[in-house]
Design an enzyme around this catalytic site. Structure first.
Site, PDB file in Angstrom:
ATOM      1  CE  LYS A  14     -65.538  86.726  -7.496  1.00 25.37           C
ATOM      2  NZ  LYS A  14     -64.403  87.635  -7.569  1.00 25.37           N
ATOM      3  CB  SER A  15     -67.994  88.401 -13.329  1.00 20.63           C
ATOM      4  OG  SER A  15     -68.292  88.831 -12.023  1.00 20.63           O
ATOM      5  CG  HIS A  49     -69.362  93.314 -14.505  1.00 21.93           C
ATOM      6  ND1 HIS A  49     -69.535  92.063 -13.999  1.00 21.93           N
ATOM      7  CD2 HIS A  49     -68.263  93.821 -13.878  1.00 21.93           C
ATOM      8  CE1 HIS A  49     -68.589  91.805 -13.098  1.00 21.93           C
ATOM      9  NE2 HIS A  49     -67.813  92.869 -13.010  1.00 21.93           N
TER      10      HIS A  49
END
Length: 167
Positions: A14-15, A49
């Site tokens: 998703k990210s 991230h």
């Protein structure tokens, strides 16, 4: 302006998909992080991230006050909110009225000028949790996702790194 909701399970991609979508819009991207590094495992996730995104993002840490952060950053580059389900957890843990705040977010999103890509988890696809708190969270996440999906221009479901367009 576009409002894009990207949902899926844990580690579904998703990210990464959301970052790709945000980069397709003009302007310097803004990463609106709702996570808090409360333990070593979460610190490692956040670092991963950040490393994947690179240094060209403006980063805002917003565990609770999401709508004011989106309003304050409006008119600049596109924003990525990662993620709504952590934001919901933060609201519930803080004893805030999550239903009111989700409604405020849903009302604010269509009025924003700059694109917003929101990541959320689809937590209701597994077994029924064995405790009341987990069931309450699962139900709240499902309601929140429905409310935000209703105002989103696009909704994608990511499975195994592959996006499926829902709306």
């Amino acid at each position: 302006m576009a409002v894009i909701l990207i949902t899926g399970g844990a580690r579904s991609g998703k990210s990464k998909r959301a970052e790709t979508r945000v980069r397709a819009f003009p302007g310097q991207p803004v990463y609106v992080a709702t996570a808090e590094a409360l333990d070593a495992e979460m610190e490692a996730r956040i670092a991963g991230h950040r490393a994947r995104r690179g240094t060209d993002w403006i980063e805002r840490e917003v565990p609770l006050d999401l709508v004011p952060a989106l309003v304050a950053s409006d008119g600049g580059g596109p924003r990525l909110v990662d993620c709504l389900t952590l934001w919901l957890s933060n609201l519930m843990h803080a004893g805030r009225d999550w239903e009111r705040e989700v409604t405020e977010l849903a009302n604010a999103l269509p009025r924003l000028k700059s694109a917003v890509v929101l990541v959320t988890n689809e937590v209701g696809l597994g077994i029924v949790p064995d405790n009341a708190l987990a069931r309450s969270y699962r139900d709240a996440a499902g309601i929140m996702n429905q409310v935000i999906a209703a105002v989103a221009d696009e909704v994608e479901f990511v499975v195994a790194g592959l996006p499926m367009k829902l709306k």
